[in-house]
Design a protein around this motif. Structure first.
Motif, PDB file in Angstrom:
ATOM      1  N   ASN A  42      36.853 -24.993  22.882  1.00 53.13           N
ATOM      2  CA  ASN A  42      35.867 -25.897  23.468  1.00 53.13           C
ATOM      3  C   ASN A  42      34.521 -25.222  23.701  1.00 53.13           C
ATOM      4  O   ASN A  42      33.484 -25.881  23.661  1.00 53.13           O
ATOM      5  CB  ASN A  42      36.363 -26.454  24.802  1.00 53.13           C
ATOM      6  N   ALA A  43      34.546 -23.921  23.973  1.00 52.87           N
ATOM      7  CA  ALA A  43      33.306 -23.204  24.270  1.00 52.87           C
ATOM      8  C   ALA A  43      33.506 -21.712  24.019  1.00 52.87           C
ATOM      9  O   ALA A  43      34.639 -21.214  24.046  1.00 52.87           O
ATOM     10  CB  ALA A  43      32.892 -23.439  25.723  1.00 52.87           C
ATOM     11  N   ILE A  44      32.384 -21.031  23.784  1.00 53.01           N
ATOM     12  CA  ILE A  44      32.367 -19.582  23.573  1.00 53.01           C
ATOM     13  C   ILE A  44      31.222 -19.020  24.401  1.00 53.01           C
ATOM     14  O   ILE A  44      30.110 -19.554  24.366  1.00 53.01           O
ATOM     15  CB  ILE A  44      32.118 -19.244  22.078  1.00 53.01           C
ATOM     16  N   GLU A  45      31.520 -17.958  25.144  1.00 54.61           N
ATOM     17  CA  GLU A  45      30.470 -17.319  25.947  1.00 54.61           C
ATOM     18  C   GLU A  45      30.487 -15.816  25.707  1.00 54.61           C
ATOM     19  O   GLU A  45      31.562 -15.206  25.644  1.00 54.61           O
ATOM     20  CB  GLU A  45      30.684 -17.599  27.435  1.00 54.61           C
ATOM     21  N   PRO A  46      29.302 -15.212  25.582  1.00 57.65           N
ATOM     22  CA  PRO A  46      29.244 -13.759  25.434  1.00 57.65           C
ATOM     23  C   PRO A  46      29.650 -13.064  26.727  1.00 57.65           C
ATOM     24  O   PRO A  46      29.426 -13.579  27.824  1.00 57.65           O
ATOM     25  CB  PRO A  46      27.777 -13.475  25.097  1.00 57.65           C
ATOM     26  N   VAL A  47      30.263 -11.909  26.588  1.00 60.68           N
ATOM     27  CA  VAL A  47      30.604 -11.050  27.725  1.00 60.68           C
ATOM     28  C   VAL A  47      29.872  -9.733  27.472  1.00 60.68           C
ATOM     29  O   VAL A  47      30.296  -8.936  26.638  1.00 60.68           O
ATOM     30  CB  VAL A  47      32.125 -10.821  27.836  1.00 60.68           C
ATOM     31  N   GLY A  48      28.766  -9.544  28.150  1.00 67.71           N
ATOM     32  CA  GLY A  48      27.940  -8.365  27.897  1.00 67.71           C
ATOM     33  C   GLY A  48      27.554  -8.292  26.428  1.00 67.71           C
ATOM     34  O   GLY A  48      27.334  -9.314  25.779  1.00 67.71           O
ATOM     35  N   ASN A  49      27.510  -7.079  25.910  1.00 72.59           N
ATOM     36  CA  ASN A  49      27.208  -6.865  24.490  1.00 72.59           C
ATOM     37  C   ASN A  49      28.434  -6.447  23.707  1.00 72.59           C
ATOM     38  O   ASN A  49      28.312  -5.968  22.589  1.00 72.59           O
ATOM     39  CB  ASN A  49      26.130  -5.782  24.351  1.00 72.59           C
ATOM     40  N   TYR A  50      29.618  -6.620  24.295  1.00 73.18           N
ATOM     41  CA  TYR A  50      30.815  -6.050  23.683  1.00 73.18           C
ATOM     42  C   TYR A  50      31.924  -7.048  23.383  1.00 73.18           C
ATOM     43  O   TYR A  50      32.929  -6.689  22.771  1.00 73.18           O
ATOM     44  CB  TYR A  50      31.384  -4.942  24.568  1.00 73.18           C
ATOM     45  N   ALA A  51      31.773  -8.317  23.772  1.00 71.02           N
ATOM     46  CA  ALA A  51      32.903  -9.235  23.631  1.00 71.02           C
ATOM     47  C   ALA A  51      32.467 -10.689  23.753  1.00 71.02           C
ATOM     48  O   ALA A  51      31.315 -10.989  24.094  1.00 71.02           O
ATOM     49  CB  ALA A  51      33.945  -8.932  24.705  1.00 71.02           C
ATOM     50  N   LEU A  52      33.447 -11.572  23.494  1.00 68.16           N
ATOM     51  CA  LEU A  52      33.290 -13.000  23.730  1.00 68.16           C
ATOM     52  C   LEU A  52      34.463 -13.501  24.553  1.00 68.16           C
ATOM     53  O   LEU A  52      35.569 -12.972  24.445  1.00 68.16           O
ATOM     54  CB  LEU A  52      33.274 -13.772  22.404  1.00 68.16           C
ATOM     55  N   GLN A  53      34.206 -14.523  25.325  1.00 65.46           N
ATOM     56  CA  GLN A  53      35.274 -15.232  26.022  1.00 65.46           C
ATOM     57  C   GLN A  53      35.406 -16.589  25.350  1.00 65.46           C
ATOM     58  O   GLN A  53      34.408 -17.295  25.152  1.00 65.46           O
ATOM     59  CB  GLN A  53      34.953 -15.404  27.502  1.00 65.46           C
ATOM     60  N   LEU A  54      36.628 -16.923  24.955  1.00 62.00           N
ATOM     61  CA  LEU A  54      36.898 -18.199  24.300  1.00 62.00           C
ATOM     62  C   LEU A  54      37.557 -19.148  25.293  1.00 62.00           C
ATOM     63  O   LEU A  54      38.457 -18.754  26.026  1.00 62.00           O
ATOM     64  CB  LEU A  54      37.820 -17.988  23.091  1.00 62.00           C
ATOM     65  N   PHE A  55      37.099 -20.383  25.300  1.00 58.54           N
ATOM     66  CA  PHE A  55      37.640 -21.413  26.180  1.00 58.54           C
ATOM     67  C   PHE A  55      38.390 -22.416  25.306  1.00 58.54           C
ATOM     68  O   PHE A  55      37.778 -23.135  24.515  1.00 58.54           O
ATOM     69  CB  PHE A  55      36.515 -22.093  26.962  1.00 58.54           C
ATOM     70  N   PHE A  56      39.715 -22.444  25.444  1.00 59.70           N
ATOM     71  CA  PHE A  56      40.566 -23.264  24.587  1.00 59.70           C
ATOM     72  C   PHE A  56      40.845 -24.626  25.207  1.00 59.70           C
ATOM     73  O   PHE A  56      40.776 -24.803  26.423  1.00 59.70           O
ATOM     74  CB  PHE A  56      41.890 -22.537  24.327  1.00 59.70           C
ATOM     75  N   SER A  57      41.213 -25.572  24.350  1.00 55.14           N
ATOM     76  CA  SER A  57      41.472 -26.947  24.786  1.00 55.14           C
ATOM     77  C   SER A  57      42.709 -27.081  25.670  1.00 55.14           C
ATOM     78  O   SER A  57      42.869 -28.090  26.350  1.00 55.14           O
ATOM     79  CB  SER A  57      41.609 -27.865  23.568  1.00 55.14           C
TER      80      SER A  57
END
Length: 130
Positions: free
Chosen positions: A66-81
């Motif tokens: 549903n959404a993707i957000e950066p975590v600093g300069n090293y990762a992403l956080q994925l938001f699943f349905s």
């Protein structure tokens, strides 16, 4: 953070095909399904807190991001349905997921089969006898 894996130069979420595309500057490109990313989430809910504590994820064939957000300069956080959002996907982990996709997916399918479970949330598997 010291990363040894390449960092994607572009990331595209394809909602129709339910895939996340990672594109690297060396022209490498990987398509990872939402289901694959969900069942291999780096979260403690999936990985556990140590070896042997992994939790097999079942019924995730219809899951989407549903959404993707950066975590600093090293990762992403994925938001699943399915409301799962606790995994932090580092660039190293994304590259591992991409380059090991065939082997890891096959391992997942074998574990689902051994557990007598299903990828489809609408199907309940019941085994009779041995």
């Amino acid at each position: 953070m010291n990363t040894t894996s390449p960092i994607p130069s572009d990331i595209k979420l394809h909602t129709q095909s339910k895939t996340l595309e990672l594109i690297y500057s060396n022209n490498e490109s990987y398509q990872l399904s939402c289901e694959y990313l969900r069942v291999y989430s780096p979260s403690a809910e999936v990985k556990g807190h140590g070896p042997g504590q992994e939790v097999l994820q079942v019924g995730k064939t219809n899951v989407t991001i549903n959404a993707i957000e950066p975590v600093g300069n090293y990762a992403l956080q994925l938001f699943f349905s399915d409301d799962h959002d606790s995994g932090i996907y580092s660039w190293d982990y994304f590259y591992q997921l991409a380059t090991n996709k065939d082997a890891w997916w096959q391992d997942y399918l074998e574990r689902i089969n051994e557990a007598g479970a299903s990828r489809d949330p609408e199907i309940q598997v019941v085994r009779i006898g041995n």
